[in-house]
Design an enzyme around this catalytic site. Structure first.
Site, PDB file in Angstrom:
ATOM      1  N   ASP A  83       0.879  -1.165   0.000  1.00  0.00           N
ATOM      2  CA  ASP A  83       0.000   0.000   0.000  1.00  0.00           C
ATOM      3  C   ASP A  83       0.920   1.219   0.000  1.00  0.00           C
ATOM      4  OD1 ASP A  83      -2.080   1.812   0.336  1.00  0.00           O
ATOM      5  OD2 ASP A  83      -2.262   1.445   2.488  1.00  0.00           O
ATOM      6  N   GLU A 136      -1.292  -1.687  -4.615  1.00  0.00           N
ATOM      7  CA  GLU A 136      -2.521  -0.913  -4.778  1.00  0.00           C
ATOM      8  C   GLU A 136      -2.277   0.205  -5.774  1.00  0.00           C
ATOM      9  OE1 GLU A 136      -6.143   1.062  -2.243  1.00  0.00           O
ATOM     10  OE2 GLU A 136      -4.399   0.314  -1.158  1.00  0.00           O
ATOM     11  N   ASP A 157      -2.374   0.716   7.463  1.00  0.00           N
ATOM     12  CA  ASP A 157      -1.650   0.568   6.193  1.00  0.00           C
ATOM     13  C   ASP A 157      -1.181  -0.871   5.993  1.00  0.00           C
ATOM     14  OD1 ASP A 157      -1.568   3.443   5.328  1.00  0.00           O
ATOM     15  OD2 ASP A 157      -0.513   3.613   7.232  1.00  0.00           O
TER      16      ASP A 157
END
Length: 154
Positions: A7, A67, A139
């Site tokens: 991420d 992502e 996260d």
């Protein structure tokens, strides 16, 4: 298969490592790469690359799932894009294959619909990885969701 989920961000890069051998998924590691806000953007990107190299060497992922963001009017856009570039470059240097997923696809893969709330995705991560406690920080949990999506969408 060992999958590294990422991420991206400049202040914090969430990561999650899962293993899918033996017929089920399990979490091997998760956390964040935190950069020093007092340093220049360039120095922060060096920190991200260095820490990511250590993770790749330690876990030897066979696949990375990252992502993918679509920003239109965010002042944070350039920082995330820069950090993502560092992540992609580092993965390429280690010849780790990469798959990318936008947030809606991650939500769909884990919660069954693309507009799922964060807590619904977190519940799915915990269920799929048989976790009794939610992974922290957020996260890291997000990165585990990305890694699981990489497994489900392979």
């Amino acid at each position: 298969m060992r999958i590294l989920g990422i991420d991206p961000g400049l202040a914090r890069v969430g990561y999650g490592v899962i293993d899918t051998s033996g017929g089920h998924q399990r979490m091997l590691d998760c956390g964040i790469i935190r950069t020093d806000p007092g340093r220049s953007d360039g120095e922060r990107m060096v920190e991200i690359a260095s820490d990511l190299r250590q993770l790749i060497r330690a876990w030897r992922p066979e696949l990375a799932a990252v992502e993918k963001f679509f920003f239109y009017r965010s002042s944070n856009t350039i920082n995330v894009v820069q950090a993502r570039g560092v992540v992609m470059m580092t993965l390429a240097r280690f010849k780790v294959p990469v798959v990318e997923f936008p947030p809606m696809q991650i939500k769909l893969a884990l919660a069954g619909f693309g507009h799922a709330e964060k807590d619904e995705v977190l519940e799915a991560v915990m269920r799929e990885l048989d976790l009794t406690e939610p992974p922290r920080p957020d996260d890291a949990a997000d990165a585990l969701a990305v890694a699981l999506t990489g497994w489900f969408q392979r």
